[in-house]
Design an enzyme around this catalytic site. Structure first.
Site, short mmCIF file in Angstrom:
data_model
loop_
_atom_site.label_atom_id
_atom_site.label_comp_id
_atom_site.label_asym_id
_atom_site.label_seq_id
_atom_site.Cartn_x
_atom_site.Cartn_y
_atom_site.Cartn_z
N LYS A 1 0.83 -1.21 0.00
CA LYS A 1 0.00 0.00 0.00
C LYS A 1 0.86 1.26 0.00
O LYS A 1 0.58 2.22 -0.72
CB LYS A 1 -0.90 0.00 1.24
CG LYS A 1 -1.64 1.31 1.50
CD LYS A 1 -2.33 1.32 2.85
CE LYS A 1 -1.38 1.56 4.00
NZ LYS A 1 -1.30 2.96 4.46
N ASN A 2 1.92 1.25 0.80
CA ASN A 2 2.74 2.45 0.94
C ASN A 2 3.64 2.70 -0.26
O ASN A 2 4.28 3.76 -0.35
CB ASN A 2 3.57 2.38 2.23
CG ASN A 2 2.72 2.56 3.47
OD1 ASN A 2 1.61 3.08 3.40
ND2 ASN A 2 3.23 2.13 4.60
N ARG B 1 -3.56 9.57 5.40
CA ARG B 1 -2.40 10.43 5.52
C ARG B 1 -1.75 10.72 4.17
O ARG B 1 -1.19 11.79 3.95
CB ARG B 1 -1.38 9.76 6.45
CG ARG B 1 -0.09 10.54 6.64
CD ARG B 1 -0.33 11.82 7.41
NE ARG B 1 0.74 12.78 7.22
CZ ARG B 1 0.77 13.98 7.77
NH1 ARG B 1 -0.21 14.36 8.54
NH2 ARG B 1 1.77 14.81 7.55
N CYS C 1 -4.05 7.55 10.55
CA CYS C 1 -4.00 6.98 11.90
C CYS C 1 -3.56 8.03 12.92
O CYS C 1 -2.67 8.84 12.67
CB CYS C 1 -3.03 5.80 11.95
SG CYS C 1 -3.61 4.34 11.06
N ARG D 1 2.79 13.97 12.22
CA ARG D 1 3.58 13.71 11.03
C ARG D 1 3.58 15.02 10.23
O ARG D 1 2.84 15.18 9.28
CB ARG D 1 2.95 12.57 10.21
CG ARG D 1 2.81 11.28 10.97
CD ARG D 1 2.54 10.15 10.00
NE ARG D 1 1.45 9.32 10.47
CZ ARG D 1 1.03 8.22 9.85
NH1 ARG D 1 1.59 7.84 8.74
NH2 ARG D 1 0.04 7.51 10.31
N PRO D 2 4.38 15.99 10.70
CA PRO D 2 4.25 17.35 10.17
C PRO D 2 4.50 17.42 8.67
O PRO D 2 5.39 16.78 8.14
CB PRO D 2 5.30 18.13 10.95
CG PRO D 2 6.26 17.10 11.46
CD PRO D 2 5.46 15.87 11.68
N ILE D 3 3.69 18.26 8.04
CA ILE D 3 3.81 18.47 6.60
C ILE D 3 4.73 19.64 6.30
O ILE D 3 4.94 20.01 5.15
CB ILE D 3 2.40 18.69 6.00
CG1 ILE D 3 2.40 18.47 4.48
CG2 ILE D 3 1.87 20.08 6.36
CD1 ILE D 3 1.03 18.46 3.87
N ASP D 4 5.32 20.23 7.36
CA ASP D 4 6.14 21.43 7.16
C ASP D 4 7.35 21.16 6.28
O ASP D 4 7.83 22.06 5.58
CB ASP D 4 6.58 22.03 8.50
CG ASP D 4 7.45 21.08 9.30
OD1 ASP D 4 7.04 19.93 9.51
OD2 ASP D 4 8.54 21.50 9.74
N LEU D 5 7.86 19.93 6.28
CA LEU D 5 9.02 19.61 5.44
C LEU D 5 8.64 19.62 3.96
O LEU D 5 9.46 20.00 3.11
CB LEU D 5 9.62 18.27 5.84
CG LEU D 5 10.13 18.18 7.29
CD1 LEU D 5 10.67 16.80 7.59
CD2 LEU D 5 11.20 19.23 7.55
N ASP E 1 6.38 0.52 11.81
CA ASP E 1 5.14 -0.16 11.42
C ASP E 1 5.09 -1.62 11.86
O ASP E 1 4.07 -2.29 11.67
CB ASP E 1 4.94 -0.08 9.90
CG ASP E 1 4.33 1.25 9.48
OD1 ASP E 1 4.01 2.07 10.36
OD2 ASP E 1 4.17 1.46 8.26
N ILE F 1 10.06 6.93 16.36
CA ILE F 1 9.52 7.61 15.18
C ILE F 1 8.28 8.42 15.53
O ILE F 1 8.19 9.61 15.24
CB ILE F 1 9.20 6.59 14.07
CG1 ILE F 1 10.42 5.71 13.78
CG2 ILE F 1 8.74 7.32 12.80
CD1 ILE F 1 11.65 6.45 13.32
N ARG G 1 -7.77 -0.67 5.84
CA ARG G 1 -7.02 0.39 5.17
C ARG G 1 -5.72 -0.14 4.58
O ARG G 1 -5.21 0.40 3.61
CB ARG G 1 -6.69 1.52 6.15
CG ARG G 1 -7.84 2.43 6.50
CD ARG G 1 -7.37 3.63 7.31
NE ARG G 1 -6.20 4.22 6.68
CZ ARG G 1 -5.04 4.43 7.31
NH1 ARG G 1 -4.89 4.10 8.58
NH2 ARG G 1 -4.02 4.97 6.66
#
Length: 426
Positions: free
Chosen positions: A22-23, A96, A120, A125-129, A308, A330, A400
């Site tokens: 999936k990933n 996500r 989840c 899991r910041p999107i700032d990067l 995971d 993590i 999922r």
């Protein structure tokens, strides 16, 4: 709302097949945005997140066909016209990976409007990067009403050093850089197999990428990408979950269709626990080596022990003699399965990012609640060895990321059934 009912006590015996990752599939589907031509993806898992991604792409104007019958694990995507380059909240609120369309959308169309992602609840899991990288490449980004909006005439190559290793950030900006003007150099990149898989697909589409799978990736931008056919990697997390299922039940299980090189950290720990592992070219056989022994883990970015797999390994640790220390490096909120495992008879204490598991403890059946994707898998594993019949609620989390988990496990001897409407039933 669907539930799983699991009666423990059966060793798992036989062969179980691993689905596509999936990933890997989600970023590869997003990469189809980068071209007007048709993209064909094979080995696509039939899980909820894939259906969500299909709806997302279709809502933007793409033609997306998920295969059925003999072609059920294949999808065709054509983004000839992207009439509405918006990732709407009502579609992406449960996933996500919605942030993965930000880079390719702005690279292809010059504008992207993306709802802040869901998924989840396992910590920030910041999107700032993603934002910093796109701004370095010349995009103007604003945020309002829960949406990010990025605009540019054309992205330009840049040197980007990630403040911390980020898989989705690496993938998102890698896609954006393929159509940027000039060279982009990324440093401190994620090295996960999913990043390498995405890069392989992009190269098949005509991108110029060097260094994928290492900490430094160089991309020479091109003006246009073309269609391609690409086969998705096998799911290393599903494979790892099955390895633990075989080990925790004292079974003899052949996990087929996997990539053993992607599972080295887990294999090493299972061997420390006393599990017998035989590695083939595309399969791994797991057998009981007698009583399980405790072995500590500390989650790290790839090639370290995967976050995971932490929850599933903790279920195994409850059945190992001795004390296991589990350190989660993590995500800061990834011990939500502990309370449910303790309700089944486990002896686990948590302090900060460290969990201490005292084994071996007999597990008993209980009614338990699934809180996230991998926590759900850990509860299934615990239920496979618990005394009596365990009922797992909210298994939509499982759907999922695991394709027909109950059917696969039942095929190797597990007593597991689903109550409610079966996901994907026509």
């Amino acid at each position: 709302m669907d539930k799983f009912v699991v009666r423990g006590g059966n060793p798992l015996l036989g062969t179980i097949k691993v689905s596509g990752a999936k990933n890997s599939a989600l970023p590869c589907m997003a990469a189809a945005i980068l071209t007007e031509d048709e993209v064909i993806l094979e080995n696509i898992p039939q899980v909820r997140d894939i259906e969500t991604e299909r709806k997302l792409l279709a809502s933007m104007g793409a033609e997306v066909e998920l295969g059925y019958g003999r072609a059920q694990h294949r999808t065709r995507i054509r983004c000839a016209v992207l009439s509405d380059p918006v990732a709407k909240y009502e579609i992406v609120k449960t996933m996500r990976a919605s942030s993965l369309v930000l880079g390719p959308l702005v690279a292809r169309t010059g504008i992207a409007r993306v709802a802040m992602p869901g998924g989840c609840a396992i910590g920030g899991r910041p999107i700032d990067l993603h934002i910093k990288g796109l701004e370095a490449m010349g995009a103007t980004i604003t945020q309002e009403h829960g949406y990010l909006e990025a605009r540019t005439n054309r992205l330009k190559g840049a040197r980007i050093v990630f403040d911390k290793i980020t898989v989705t950030g690496t993938e998102d900006l890698l896609m954006a850089a393929t159509l940027a003007e000039g060279e982009t150099i990324f440093e401190n990149c994620a090295r996960e197999p999913e990043v390498t898989d995405l890069a392989a697909m992009l190269v098949a589409m005509g991108a110029k990428i060097e260094g994928a799978g290492t900490s430094t990736i160089r991309v020479q931008g091109v003006s246009k990408l073309h269609g391609a056919r690409h086969r998705i990697n096998p799911d290393r997390i599903e494979a790892g979950t099955f390895l633990i299922a075989g080990a925790i039940t004292g079974g003899d299980l052949n996990v087929d269709g996997c990539e053993p090189a992607h599972l080295s950290a887990l294999i090493y720990k299972l061997e420390q626990c006393g599990v017998r592992i035989d590695v083939g070219t595309d399969h791994i056989r797991v057998r009981s080596g007698g009583d399980l022994k405790a072995a500590d883990i500390s989650t790290e970015e790839y090639p370290g022990f995967p976050t995971d797999m932490q929850a599933q390994y903790m279920a195994l640790a409850t059945q190992a003699e001795g004390t296991t220390i589990v350190t989660e490096n993590i995500f800061e909120n990834r011990f939500m399965h502990v309370q449910e495992l303790n309700r089944m008879g486990a002896n686990i204490t948590v302090q900060g990012r460290t969990a201490t598991v005292q084994g071996k403890t007999p597990l008993q059946s209980a009614a338990v609640m699934c809180s996230d994707l991998r926590a759900s898998a850990s509860l299934v594993l615990a239920a496979l060895v618990a005394d009596g019949e365990t009922i797992l609620d909210r298994v939509y989390h499982m759907d999922r990321g695991y394709e027909r988990l109950e059917e696969k496990l039942r095929g190797v001897g597990a007593q597991i059934r689903r109550m409610g409407d079966v996901f994907g039933k026509k």
